[in-house]
Design a protein around this motif. Structure first.
Motif, PDB file in Angstrom:
ATOM      1  N   UNK A   1      21.555  58.532  23.372  1.00  0.00           N
ATOM      2  CA  UNK A   1      22.918  57.597  23.508  1.00  0.00           C
ATOM      3  C   UNK A   1      23.227  56.727  22.191  1.00  0.00           C
ATOM      4  N   UNK A   2      24.041  56.886  21.038  1.00  0.00           N
ATOM      5  CA  UNK A   2      24.666  55.468  20.766  1.00  0.00           C
ATOM      6  C   UNK A   2      25.561  54.718  21.277  1.00  0.00           C
ATOM      7  N   UNK A   3      25.670  53.511  21.193  1.00  0.00           N
ATOM      8  CA  UNK A   3      26.845  52.553  22.560  1.00  0.00           C
ATOM      9  C   UNK A   3      27.821  52.473  21.160  1.00  0.00           C
ATOM     10  N   UNK A   4      28.453  52.674  20.831  1.00  0.00           N
ATOM     11  CA  UNK A   4      29.678  52.601  19.873  1.00  0.00           C
ATOM     12  C   UNK A   4      30.182  51.350  20.576  1.00  0.00           C
ATOM     13  N   UNK A   5      31.192  49.903  19.384  1.00  0.00           N
ATOM     14  CA  UNK A   5      31.507  48.865  20.170  1.00  0.00           C
ATOM     15  C   UNK A   5      33.147  48.879  20.170  1.00  0.00           C
ATOM     16  N   UNK A   6      33.239  48.074  21.516  1.00  0.00           N
ATOM     17  CA  UNK A   6      34.797  48.646  21.429  1.00  0.00           C
ATOM     18  C   UNK A   6      36.354  48.423  20.056  1.00  0.00           C
ATOM     19  N   UNK A   7      36.827  48.794  19.969  1.00  0.00           N
ATOM     20  CA  UNK A   7      37.283  49.066  18.934  1.00  0.00           C
ATOM     21  C   UNK A   7      37.101  48.711  17.397  1.00  0.00           C
ATOM     22  N   UNK A   8      35.671  48.380  16.996  1.00  0.00           N
ATOM     23  CA  UNK A   8      34.790  48.326  15.706  1.00  0.00           C
ATOM     24  C   UNK A   8      34.458  50.299  15.327  1.00  0.00           C
ATOM     25  N   UNK A   9      35.116  50.043  14.330  1.00  0.00           N
ATOM     26  CA  UNK A   9      34.718  51.586  13.593  1.00  0.00           C
ATOM     27  C   UNK A   9      33.430  52.134  14.115  1.00  0.00           C
TER      28      UNK A   9
ATOM     29  N   UNK B   1      28.690  56.783  12.501  1.00  0.00           N
ATOM     30  CA  UNK B   1      28.132  58.550  13.760  1.00  0.00           C
ATOM     31  C   UNK B   1      27.440  60.090  12.174  1.00  0.00           C
ATOM     32  N   UNK B   2      27.744  59.711  10.805  1.00  0.00           N
ATOM     33  CA  UNK B   2      27.010  60.628  10.109  1.00  0.00           C
ATOM     34  C   UNK B   2      25.583  60.400   9.905  1.00  0.00           C
ATOM     35  N   UNK B   3      25.279  59.056  10.328  1.00  0.00           N
ATOM     36  CA  UNK B   3      24.286  59.320   9.949  1.00  0.00           C
ATOM     37  C   UNK B   3      23.488  59.563  11.123  1.00  0.00           C
ATOM     38  N   UNK B   4      23.806  59.191  12.412  1.00  0.00           N
ATOM     39  CA  UNK B   4      22.867  59.337  13.554  1.00  0.00           C
ATOM     40  C   UNK B   4      23.549  61.123  14.025  1.00  0.00           C
ATOM     41  N   UNK B   5      24.908  62.109  13.887  1.00  0.00           N
ATOM     42  CA  UNK B   5      24.982  62.964  14.531  1.00  0.00           C
ATOM     43  C   UNK B   5      24.373  64.066  13.639  1.00  0.00           C
ATOM     44  N   UNK B   6      23.344  63.581  12.092  1.00  0.00           N
ATOM     45  CA  UNK B   6      22.150  64.403  11.543  1.00  0.00           C
ATOM     46  C   UNK B   6      21.355  64.750  12.166  1.00  0.00           C
ATOM     47  N   UNK B   7      20.840  63.167  12.747  1.00  0.00           N
ATOM     48  CA  UNK B   7      19.364  63.438  13.166  1.00  0.00           C
ATOM     49  C   UNK B   7      18.332  64.535  14.273  1.00  0.00           C
ATOM     50  N   UNK B   8      17.503  65.123  14.219  1.00  0.00           N
ATOM     51  CA  UNK B   8      16.981  66.130  15.215  1.00  0.00           C
ATOM     52  C   UNK B   8      16.649  65.984  15.703  1.00  0.00           C
ATOM     53  N   UNK B   9      17.894  65.639  16.560  1.00  0.00           N
ATOM     54  CA  UNK B   9      17.269  66.219  18.679  1.00  0.00           C
ATOM     55  C   UNK B   9      17.856  67.095  18.997  1.00  0.00           C
ATOM     56  N   UNK B  10      17.872  67.187  20.020  1.00  0.00           N
ATOM     57  CA  UNK B  10      18.326  68.005  21.561  1.00  0.00           C
ATOM     58  C   UNK B  10      19.761  67.193  21.356  1.00  0.00           C
ATOM     59  N   UNK B  11      20.132  66.069  21.492  1.00  0.00           N
ATOM     60  CA  UNK B  11      21.762  66.075  21.908  1.00  0.00           C
ATOM     61  C   UNK B  11      21.353  64.399  21.747  1.00  0.00           C
ATOM     62  N   UNK B  12      22.742  63.814  20.632  1.00  0.00           N
ATOM     63  CA  UNK B  12      23.162  62.804  20.817  1.00  0.00           C
ATOM     64  C   UNK B  12      24.269  62.673  21.068  1.00  0.00           C
ATOM     65  N   UNK B  13      24.343  61.596  21.897  1.00  0.00           N
ATOM     66  CA  UNK B  13      25.629  60.986  22.991  1.00  0.00           C
ATOM     67  C   UNK B  13      26.185  60.013  22.478  1.00  0.00           C
ATOM     68  N   UNK B  14      27.614  59.903  22.017  1.00  0.00           N
ATOM     69  CA  UNK B  14      28.200  59.089  21.201  1.00  0.00           C
ATOM     70  C   UNK B  14      29.457  58.483  22.380  1.00  0.00           C
TER      71      UNK B  14
END
Length: 199
Positions: free
Chosen positions: A4-12, A16-29
């Motif tokens: 799980x990647x916890x993005x910051x309130x109001x921060x772009x 995303x592109x870095x983590x979404x390409x990780x070879x893992x079973x699931x990545x939750x934003x």
């Protein structure tokens, strides 16, 4: 592995592109708004909307990762994750999710961009408790440059827990082109200052 990647309130969400390409079973934003996220995503990516509440005492005083907020409605998304990734040691969200991970037996990784160990945010009464707790309880600090690692070490992180991992590039989007000339050109967009971590 589920992350799980916890993005910051109001921060772009630059990661995303870095983590979404990780070879893992699931990545939750986890984020409060997904309007700026891609509408088409890989099968292993899940968007998990949470709510945020800004500290009334400091409302409007800080921005981005310095903003003093807490998230609610996230617990159901973290039940099956192995690792929680947060951003910066001084942030209130990093502390909140480090506490959650510590309490629920999950690993927490802190992504570190900060380069200035004497930055006031590390010492303000509103943020110092965040830094001290996160430094003590995080399992790993992933630093995006040697300068970022130097910073987190100066703030008290154990050297064996602070690793440098440069953000990668998508080699399907960016491919080398064969040129006959031997001179190469390089473009860097940003300030050429030592604290930018251009090492």
């Amino acid at each position: 592995m589920k992350i799980a990647y916890v993005s910051h309130d109001s921060r772009p969400n630059y990661e995303y592109h870095w983590f979404s390409r990780m070879p893992v079973e699931k990545i939750k934003f986890l984020d409060i708004d997904f309007a700026s996220y891609p509408t088409t995503k890989p099968d292993n990516v899940e968007y998990c909307q949470v709510q945020s509440q800004e500290s009334r005492l400091f409302a409007g005083k800080y921005h981005s990762t310095a903003k003093l907020v807490t998230y609610t409605g996230f617990e159901r998304y973290l039940a099956d994750v192995d690792v929680i990734i947060v951003l910066e040691v001084f942030s209130s969200i990093a502390k909140q999710f480090t506490e959650y991970a510590h309490k629920h037996g999950k690993k927490v990784v802190v992504l570190v961009y900060e380069l200035i160990p004497r930055h006031p945010l590390h010492y303000l009464p509103s943020h110092i408790g965040n830094r001290l707790y996160v430094i003590k309880h995080a399992d790993l600090f992933v630093c995006v440059s040697n300068k970022a690692r130097d910073c987190v070490l100066a703030l008290g992180a154990p050297p064996d827990k602070a690793k440098v991992v440069y953000p990668g590039i998508d080699l399907h989007l960016f491919q080398s082109v064969k040129h006959s000339q031997t001179n190469r050109n390089l473009i860097f967009v940003g300030g050429l200052k030592p604290h930018k971590g251009i090492d």
